[in-house]
Enzyme design. Structure first.
Site, PDB file in Angstrom:
ATOM      1  N   ARG B  83      -5.065 -76.934  32.478  1.00 54.88           N
ATOM      2  CA  ARG B  83      -5.553 -75.562  32.310  1.00 54.88           C
ATOM      3  C   ARG B  83      -6.146 -75.143  33.648  1.00 54.88           C
ATOM      4  NH1 ARG B  83      -9.938 -75.521  27.972  1.00 54.88           N
ATOM      5  NH2 ARG B  83      -8.226 -75.734  26.519  1.00 54.88           N
ATOM      6  N   ARG B 152     -17.087 -72.716  31.632  1.00 50.71           N
ATOM      7  CA  ARG B 152     -15.631 -72.607  31.621  1.00 50.71           C
ATOM      8  C   ARG B 152     -15.167 -71.309  32.294  1.00 50.71           C
ATOM      9  NH1 ARG B 152     -13.404 -75.669  27.417  1.00 50.71           N
ATOM     10  NH2 ARG B 152     -14.575 -77.592  27.143  1.00 50.71           N
ATOM     11  N   LYS B 216     -19.604 -77.753  26.248  1.00 49.53           N
ATOM     12  CA  LYS B 216     -18.974 -76.663  26.995  1.00 49.53           C
ATOM     13  C   LYS B 216     -19.833 -75.393  26.963  1.00 49.53           C
ATOM     14  CE  LYS B 216     -16.007 -75.609  23.019  1.00 49.53           C
ATOM     15  NZ  LYS B 216     -14.616 -75.695  22.559  1.00 49.53           N
ATOM     16  N   LYS B 218     -19.612 -71.024  27.729  1.00 52.44           N
ATOM     17  CA  LYS B 218     -18.646 -69.951  27.948  1.00 52.44           C
ATOM     18  C   LYS B 218     -19.334 -68.633  28.255  1.00 52.44           C
ATOM     19  CE  LYS B 218     -15.223 -72.177  25.019  1.00 52.44           C
ATOM     20  NZ  LYS B 218     -14.360 -72.093  23.825  1.00 52.44           N
ATOM     21  N   CYS B 437      -3.678 -70.641  18.066  1.00 49.25           N
ATOM     22  CA  CYS B 437      -3.885 -71.628  19.132  1.00 49.25           C
ATOM     23  C   CYS B 437      -2.609 -72.471  19.269  1.00 49.25           C
ATOM     24  CB  CYS B 437      -5.074 -72.517  18.811  1.00 49.25           C
ATOM     25  SG  CYS B 437      -4.759 -73.628  17.428  1.00 49.25           S
ATOM     26  N   CYS B 443      -1.632 -80.713  20.849  1.00 53.69           N
ATOM     27  CA  CYS B 443      -3.085 -80.800  20.772  1.00 53.69           C
ATOM     28  C   CYS B 443      -3.518 -81.979  19.912  1.00 53.69           C
ATOM     29  CB  CYS B 443      -3.677 -79.512  20.202  1.00 53.69           C
ATOM     30  SG  CYS B 443      -5.474 -79.591  20.118  1.00 53.69           S
ATOM     31  N   CYS B 482      -7.287 -76.346  13.768  1.00 48.65           N
ATOM     32  CA  CYS B 482      -8.476 -77.157  13.483  1.00 48.65           C
ATOM     33  C   CYS B 482      -9.676 -76.235  13.556  1.00 48.65           C
ATOM     34  CB  CYS B 482      -8.594 -78.312  14.488  1.00 48.65           C
ATOM     35  SG  CYS B 482      -9.376 -77.832  16.039  1.00 48.65           S
ATOM     36  N   CYS B 486     -10.253 -72.271  18.964  1.00 51.21           N
ATOM     37  CA  CYS B 486      -9.624 -71.749  20.180  1.00 51.21           C
ATOM     38  C   CYS B 486      -9.066 -70.346  19.993  1.00 51.21           C
ATOM     39  CB  CYS B 486      -8.521 -72.685  20.666  1.00 51.21           C
ATOM     40  SG  CYS B 486      -9.175 -74.230  21.300  1.00 51.21           S
TER      41      CYS B 486
END
Lengths: 617, 572
Positions: B83, B152, B216, B218, B437, B443, B482, B486
């Site tokens: 990514r 991110r 993470k 954002k 996603c 994934c 899941c 995303c």
């Protein structure tokens, strides 16, 4: 063996009757008869007569009377696959049964200083590649052709040459030995016999020929008298406990048959697990397995249609007169996928098509070679008709379907009662038709778990782990050459061998062609394998092969060799084994500061110490 | 600030293993150099795989092949997803061509636009990673901090209407991104063969320290009336305040986040809360201060409870404000007024204030590839070869061909026509507002299909909508494989979160503008039930809706679900 008054205890009338009867007997009838006679002998006459020692006793006084004819026989074999050794051992057994003193040895193990003492010499040798001797015959071949070779004026000899008529230099090494032994002054005991891949009948003829020639030299009918009794005695037990062998293969059940190549691969490599339960067959890591394949039914049916034959027509299989339906015979008994010059010569008598005889003229050798390449019987029948005669005439010209040998990929201690194989499926397009390898095609397309395959074990004493489990081993096995090393590492894991081990593997693509990848990963993690290097030729712009990995690691490879490592190479002979050998020589030159000659001598020495063993094809 | 106080959040439970790993990684180096070179496996050990995320890459495998390969004695088909870091989703045509090229050379020949305005490429083999990163580096693209426990990719409204403001807002989002980048030189040493610079721990990571963030982080910047970036789903969301055509500053929203864990009600999606306003000059500084609060107070024992939203919910919004004021040395101003109209994209041709043209291309689920009847990837490549402006990835996984001058418009327009590239106007509004996603097969977290399945579900729903005359009704539908969020399913008017192959939890009632989360409607259902639930609902919506009422509001009024007013009552 043709019975005569001079080599048998029979009268002329009996000899005539027996000679009339014996050739018509099938194998089974012979075995039955010998057992029958043996039981008659033991129940009626003096029981000891049928036993070995009695034979010796009877023979002993006669040898003293016939001093001219020696009873010492030396059998030397040289072969890559073990067929030569098998025939040598069989011959030895039968000679001993008739009272001869036999020494059997591989050419490598034979002490050349004893050569001048040899009286009766039997040579059994195969031919490899471009008319080259097999690995364990190279030194002896060199010795005999060198200046140190002794005069052999008092010696008698006979050569059995093993080969394959689909190769240009058919039986060349056998022919070389035959010529050289004559040049050295030897007398031919029995003419050389050249065997094709279906060698059983020819080898049998040679053994019998040699036997009767030796017996004739004894000039004592009484000596030969013991022979049938001896033969019967050895044959009788065979009917009680049939040992599975090349001539009596075991039908092994397929337990598993999986493709080891991932999706998208250009290759298909089958991992086949067979059950040996109840077979009594035993083997060691390094041995091979022979398999009698069946031809592709599609190809057989195509042939029959092309020729408008009747599939149910009865044809004769062999000299014993066994019969089968045409379709059955073409499926299981005759080779239809390979063309050879001798076959074309025989077939040319069944056609008026002059193009075939033109092709066979000596000056057309190149055209013939390219015609034979990749074509099969169906091509021949299509190309050179119209044909005279029927199916029986064509079939009568065919070779028996030879068994295929595969290096065994499992250790018997790790997988008791099982044997695993790694079989590369051969598939290619040639001359407008898709073709498949007979045996590999059968393994890939026509066998499922539960089916059975006729197999036997072919021992290979020339490819064995070191006796000392602490000795380091270096294994080089790209492609299906990996097979015996799976068996080696499994075995070393079982016996907890503490020597270092190093495996070189290569194939086309890491992603799809890393055969047995997860097993190697586990062995590396657990330490049963110390080190592994891989070369995937099609993953990069520049092609990388195992020999490049050897060169990249030259310092360490040299150190391992200095530490007494055993080197094993398995796989393609022409390119791979040659290139790997060159790479090893370069390693020695670079790291050991050797001249090219010294490096080659070092390799030869390794070979004689059995520290450089090859299973190549 | 070379030093920061040790963890302020009292850890009464042992630290998560990841904390020790980060600490011992020598600033994200681990043993990556050695394990990436190991020729016996295409994988790397778990510890290095976790560090690899900080370098912008996830180790994955083709899950479609996993079982088959196991039987073949082959390891899983390991591969890496890469990514890249693309602040605000802006990329030049040259960079586009580089991404296109490496995706064919090293990836699976497709590119995937993400919901955070960047590219992903899938299927990179371990041995090609270094070459891949070097080639994109030559085009001034990197993947530093595209994943991992760091800030991110910074998102920014695409906003083709107000080009002046977009330009300025873009500059700020880029400054935030640059300022919050990890400073370790690990990436340059490992992938670009640059010399290791001798350094002491204090100066390596002045903002993050050696254990980086608990989880993470954002940041996104929205320019009303468009909420295309889903500003309330961000840990820090900035809402641009434009007055008299001039950018003044930003309202600050904190503590949004989509992820949760099935069966753990302590975990939930949450929307950001607006806590005030900062002038534009202060936005980088405020970002750093908020990030360090999370660095110091975030939960480092339980990664499922470590996002900023949980820190704020644990200590309270008031606490956060005072902690921020203290670190800033001044008080935040009161939030200014703003209004969002939608979180979708405007498709097709739009002329900006500066007279330049923008074309927004509909890309289903963000997947750029060539198909027999639709040469999307080739078409975009040809456009990139001729285009003199930029490309902008939208947060809805579409792409804007932006800043087209008048004299270039005809040429670009012809290429769009030649390749039949679509603004999506012939699709139903539902499809244009759909988002999924990646999920299977690459994934590792996927429990159910998403990208490969949603289009066929939409096919069936379109039939129902057409029967009711609702083909052009904008309804946001989102699907993730899941619960990690995303595709921001919890902000879909119709949302699906995968539970098992073919089974989804179905959520309803998020707002059209992205300021209300949805609520669980049915658990663990398959396609048949999904369709039989939605059919009567759509029928009633067509007949009973108020003028201009959105589907997400209707299902609450019609009492199919209760409104979720805060993430903490998402599960109620």
């Amino acid at each position: 063996m043709q019975l005569q008054v001079t080599n048998s205890p029979f009268s002329q009338e009996q000899v005539d009757l027996l000679n009339q009867l014996l050739p018509t007997l099938t194998e089974n009838q012979k075995i039955w008869l010998s057992g029958y006679l043996a039981s008659q002998a033991t129940s009626g006459a003096a029981p000891a007569a049928a036993e070995g020692p009695a034979v010796q006793e009877a023979a002993a006084p006669q040898t003293s009377q016939a001093e001219a004819a020696s009873k010492e026989v030396t059998i030397l074999f040289g072969s890559q696959t073990g067929n030569g050794q098998m025939i040598a051992e069989d011959s030895s057994r039968r000679l001993k049964d008739q009272g001869y003193n036999v020494t059997v040895s591989s050419m490598d193990d034979f002490k050349t200083k004893n050569m001048k003492k040899v009286e009766n010499l039997l040579v059994i040798v195969s031919t490899h590649g471009e008319g080259d001797p097999p690995d364990n015959a190279i030194s002896f071949h060199e010795f005999l052709n060198g200046r140190k070779a002794p005069k052999l004026e008092d010696a008698r000899f006979s050569v059995l040459a093993l080969g394959d008529t689909s190769y240009e230099h058919f039986c060349q090494t056998g022919k070389d030995f035959d010529q050289r032994l004559e040049d050295l002054g030897g007398t031919r005991l029995y003419p050389r016999v050249d065997c094709d891949v279906d060698f059983d009948d020819d080898a049998e003829e040679w053994i019998q020929g040699v036997l009767s020639s030796l017996n004739e030299l004894q000039e004592e009918p009484a000596q030969a008298a013991a022979a049938p009794a001896g033969a019967a005695a050895s044959a009788a037990p065979a009917t009680e406990q049939p040992a599975y062998s090349r001539t009596n293969p075991f039908r092994a059940e397929i337990l598993d048959n999986i493709n080891l190549n991932g999706r998208g691969s250009a290759k298909e490599t089958r991992h086949i697990e067979l059950s040996l339960e109840g077979s009594g067959l035993t083997f060691e890591p390094g041995d091979s397995l022979g398999m009698f394949p069946e031809n592709d039914p599609l190809l057989v049916d195509q042939l029959i249609r092309e020729m408008d034959w009747n599939p149910e027509e009865t044809v004769v299989l062999n000299k014993q007169g066994d019969i089968r339906s045409l379709r059955e015979a073409l499926l299981s008994h005759f080779e239809i996928t390979v063309l050879t010059k001798p076959l074309l010569e025989k077939m040319s008598k069944l056609t008026n098509n002059e193009k075939l005889s033109e092709l066979l003229e000596t000056e057309q050798a190149d055209d013939l070679r390219s015609y034979l390449e990749g074509r099969d019987l169906l091509d021949l029948l299509k190309d050179y008709g119209p044909w005279q005669g029927g199916a029986a005439d064509v079939v009568g010209n065919l070779r028996k379907i030879p068994p295929r040998l595969y290096s065994i990929a499992s250790s018997p201690s790790a997988n008791p009662d099982e044997v695993h194989l790694t079989v590369g499926a051969v598939r290619y397009d040639a001359h407008g038709r898709p073709r498949t390898g007979v045996c590999s095609g059968q393994c890939a397309e026509r066998t499922d778990p539960g089916d059975t395959l006729p197999i036997y074990i072919q021992h290979n004493p020339n490819f064995k782990l070191p006796d000392n489990p602490s000795a380091p081993v270096i294994m080089v096995g790209p492609g299906t050459g990996i097979a015996p090393f799976r068996s080696f590492v499994e075995e070393r894991e079982e016996v907890e061998a503490d020597g270092k081990s190093w495996l070189f593997f290569g194939d086309q693509h890491f992603r799809t062609d890393f055969l047995y990848q997860t097993e190697w990963q586990q062995w590396l993690e657990e330490g049963s394998l110390s080190k592994m290097d891989v070369a995937f030729s099609r993953d990069n712009e520049e092609k990388v092969y195992v020999q490049h990995r050897i060169l990249e690691n030259s310092g360490e490879v040299y150190q391992w060799l200095q530490d007494g490592a055993f080197l094993y190479i398995c796989g393609d002979e022409k390119r791979m084994a040659h290139d790997v050998h060159e790479a090893l020589v370069t390693v020695l030159e670079q790291e050991g500061n050797m001249t090219h000659e010294a490096a080659e001598a070092y390799m030869l020495d390794l070979q004689q110490q059995k520290r450089y063993q090859r299973d190549v094809y | 600030m070379a030093e920061y106080s040790s963890l302020k959040h009292i850890q009464d439970t042992p630290l998560d293993g990841m904390e020790q790993l980060k600490k011992g990684s020598n600033f994200l180096r681990g043993t990556l150099v050695e394990t990436m070179a190991n020729p016996i496996t295409a994988s790397i050990p778990e510890t290095d795989a976790k560090l690899m995320k900080f370098h912008g890459s996830y180790m994955q495998d083709d899950r479609d092949l996993r079982n088959e390969r196991r039987q073949q004695k082959l390891e899983p088909a390991y591969q890496f997803m890469l990514r890249v870091r693309l602040p605000a989703g802006v990329i030049t045509p040259e960079q586009w061509l580089t991404m296109d090229e490496v995706s064919h050379k090293y990836g699976n020949g497709t590119l995937r636009l993400t919901t955070r305005q960047t590219f992903q490429m899938h299927g990179v083999l371990k041995w090609n990673m270094k070459k891949n990163l070097q080639e994109i580096h030559a085009a001034m693209i990197d993947s530093v901090a595209a994943c991992g426990d760091v800030n991110r990719n910074v998102m920014c409204n695409v906003n083709p209407n107000q080009s002046d403001v977009h330009g300025e807002v873009y500059e700020y989002s880029k400054q935030i991104s640059d300022h919050l980048l990890p400073r370790t030189t690990a990436y340059h040493e490992i992938w670009l063969d640059e010399e290791k610079v001798a350094d002491s721990k204090e100066v390596v990571e002045p903002i993050y320290g050696e254990t980086y963030l608990p989880r993470k982080f954002k940041i996104g910047v929205a320019v009303p009336p468009s909420n295309d970036i889903d500003v309330f789903s961000q840990d820090i969301g900035y809402i641009a305040i434009v007055e008299d055509g001039e950018l003044q500053g930003f309202n600050v929203s904190v503590g949004g986040g989509m992820g949760m864990t099935h069966g753990e009600p302590d975990t939930y999606p949450q929307l950001g809360r607006v806590i005030g306003y900062v002038p534009k000059e202060e936005v980088v500084n405020a970002s750093e201060k908020l990030l360090t609060i999370q660095r110091d107070y975030g939960n480092r024992s339980n990664r499922k409870n470590a996002r900023f939203k949980y820190t704020i919910d644990r200590y309270g919004v008031e606490w956060l404000k005072s902690e921020l004021n203290e670190r800033l040395g001044y008080e935040l101003e009161a939030a200014r007024s703003y209004e969002f109209e939608s979180n979708g994209d405007e498709y097709g041709w739009i002329k900006g204030n500066d007279g330049k043209w923008h074309f927004t291309l509909f890309i289903e689920n963000g997947r750029i590839k060539d198909e027999e009847n639709y040469q999307l990837m080739t078409g975009l490549r040809e456009i990139a070869k001729n285009h003199t402006g930029d490309f902008r990835m939208t947060p809805n996984q579409n792409v804007v061909i932006s800043d087209i001058t008048d004299d270039k418009k005809q040429q670009i327009s012809k290429l769009i026509e030649d390749y039949g590239l679509t603004d999506g106007k012939h699709y139903s509004a539902l499809r244009r507002n759909s988002m999924a996603c990646v999920s299977f097969p690459t994934c590792g977290l996927a429990m159910a299909e998403a990208e490969r399945y949603l289009p066929s579900l939409v096919d069936k729903l379109e039939v129902m909508l057409e029967e009711q005359g609702l083909r052009d009704e904008d309804i946001i539908i989102r699907m993730t494989g899941c619960p990690n969020g995303c595709a921001r399913s919890a902000l879909g008017e119709i949302g699906f979160i995968g539970k098992a192959p073919g089974k989804y939890n179905m959520y309803l009632g998020a707002s059209f503008t992205g300021d209300r989360l949805s609520k669980l409607y049915r658990e663990n259902i398959g396609e048949e039930e999904i369709l039989s639930e939605l059919k009567p609902m759509i029928g009633r919506f067509a007949k009973e809706r108020y003028e201009g009422e959105h589907f997400g509001d209707f299902v609450i009024r019609a009492d199919y679900v209760k409104a979720t007013t805060d993430g903490t009552n998402f599960h109620d």
